[in-house]
Write a protein that holds these residues in place. Structure first.
Motif, PDB file in Angstrom:
ATOM      1  N   VAL A  14       0.844  -1.204   0.000  1.00 32.37           N
ATOM      2  CA  VAL A  14       0.000   0.000   0.000  1.00 32.37           C
ATOM      3  C   VAL A  14       0.876   1.248   0.000  1.00 32.37           C
ATOM      4  O   VAL A  14       0.625   2.204  -0.745  1.00 32.37           O
ATOM      5  N   VAL A  15       1.919   1.250   0.806  1.00 32.56           N
ATOM      6  CA  VAL A  15       2.841   2.392   0.842  1.00 32.56           C
ATOM      7  C   VAL A  15       3.484   2.573  -0.532  1.00 32.56           C
ATOM      8  O   VAL A  15       3.596   3.702  -1.021  1.00 32.56           O
ATOM      9  N   ARG A  17       2.194   1.742  -3.445  1.00 35.05           N
ATOM     10  CA  ARG A  17       1.182   2.288  -4.363  1.00 35.05           C
ATOM     11  C   ARG A  17       0.948   3.767  -4.116  1.00 35.05           C
ATOM     12  O   ARG A  17       0.740   4.539  -5.059  1.00 35.05           O
ATOM     13  N   ILE A  18       0.978   4.177  -2.863  1.00 31.33           N
ATOM     14  CA  ILE A  18       0.830   5.599  -2.546  1.00 31.33           C
ATOM     15  C   ILE A  18       2.002   6.380  -3.135  1.00 31.33           C
ATOM     16  O   ILE A  18       1.822   7.471  -3.686  1.00 31.33           O
ATOM     17  N   ARG A  21       1.453   6.823  -6.838  1.00 32.31           N
ATOM     18  CA  ARG A  21       0.435   7.861  -7.061  1.00 32.31           C
ATOM     19  C   ARG A  21       1.031   9.252  -6.841  1.00 32.31           C
ATOM     20  O   ARG A  21       0.784  10.182  -7.614  1.00 32.31           O
ATOM     21  N   ALA A  22       1.841   9.392  -5.806  1.00 31.42           N
ATOM     22  CA  ALA A  22       2.487  10.675  -5.524  1.00 31.42           C
ATOM     23  C   ALA A  22       3.459  11.052  -6.639  1.00 31.42           C
ATOM     24  O   ALA A  22       3.549  12.226  -7.018  1.00 31.42           O
ATOM     25  N   ARG A  82       4.063  13.695   0.603  1.00 33.92           N
ATOM     26  CA  ARG A  82       2.734  13.109   0.353  1.00 33.92           C
ATOM     27  C   ARG A  82       2.579  11.769   1.068  1.00 33.92           C
ATOM     28  O   ARG A  82       1.562  11.523   1.718  1.00 33.92           O
ATOM     29  N   VAL A  83       3.579  10.901   0.934  1.00 30.37           N
ATOM     30  CA  VAL A  83       3.493   9.581   1.574  1.00 30.37           C
ATOM     31  C   VAL A  83       3.458   9.737   3.093  1.00 30.37           C
ATOM     32  O   VAL A  83       2.663   9.092   3.774  1.00 30.37           O
ATOM     33  N   LEU A  86      -0.028  11.054   4.113  1.00 30.31           N
ATOM     34  CA  LEU A  86      -1.127  10.096   3.960  1.00 30.31           C
ATOM     35  C   LEU A  86      -1.003   8.870   4.862  1.00 30.31           C
ATOM     36  O   LEU A  86      -2.011   8.256   5.206  1.00 30.31           O
ATOM     37  N   THR A  87       0.213   8.499   5.222  1.00 29.29           N
ATOM     38  CA  THR A  87       0.406   7.275   6.004  1.00 29.29           C
ATOM     39  C   THR A  87       0.790   7.523   7.455  1.00 29.29           C
ATOM     40  O   THR A  87       0.654   6.626   8.288  1.00 29.29           O
TER      41      THR A  87
END
Length: 113
Positions: A14-15, A17-18, A21-22, A82-83, A86-87
């Motif tokens: 998931v990290v 994929r984030i 996306r970033a 961003r990561v 978001l995380t």
């Protein structure tokens, strides 16, 4: 472990994929266009998460001509911010590498004139 009770664990996939996306968002901010529109392939990422921190590796295409060092630095900062946002993870290490440079000619050849 009482200290970890209630902690949200985010899988490495998931990290990663984030981060991809970033990277896409950063390229859009830099170029004003979606990467696919410029003939750029999708970014790829791997992540290693351990005790509230992450180590990331992101590889991507860039449009040519470009100041590679400056652009990668900007993209790296954007991805890290961003990561982390978001995380909630601290980004201990982030490597951004360029897979290939894509000439503007590639885009022009695909257009009807």
């Amino acid at each position: 472990m009482p200290a970890r009770r209630g902690a949200t664990l985010i899988p490495e996939t998931v990290v990663a994929r984030i981060a991809v996306r970033a990277a896409r968002e950063a390229l859009i901010r830099h170029t004003g266009w979606p990467p696919a529109r410029l003939g750029l392939g999708p970014a790829h990422s791997t992540a290693a998460v351990h005790e509230g921190s992450a180590r990331l590796k992101v590889s991507l295409d860039l449009p040519y001509p470009v100041d590679i060092a400056r652009t990668c630095g900007e993209i790296r900062r954007y991805i890290a911010d961003r990561v982390s946002h978001l995380t909630g993870l601290r980004i201990d290490d982030l490597t951004v590498s360029v897979q290939r440079l894509v000439s503007g000619e590639s885009l022009r050849r695909g257009r009807a004139e």
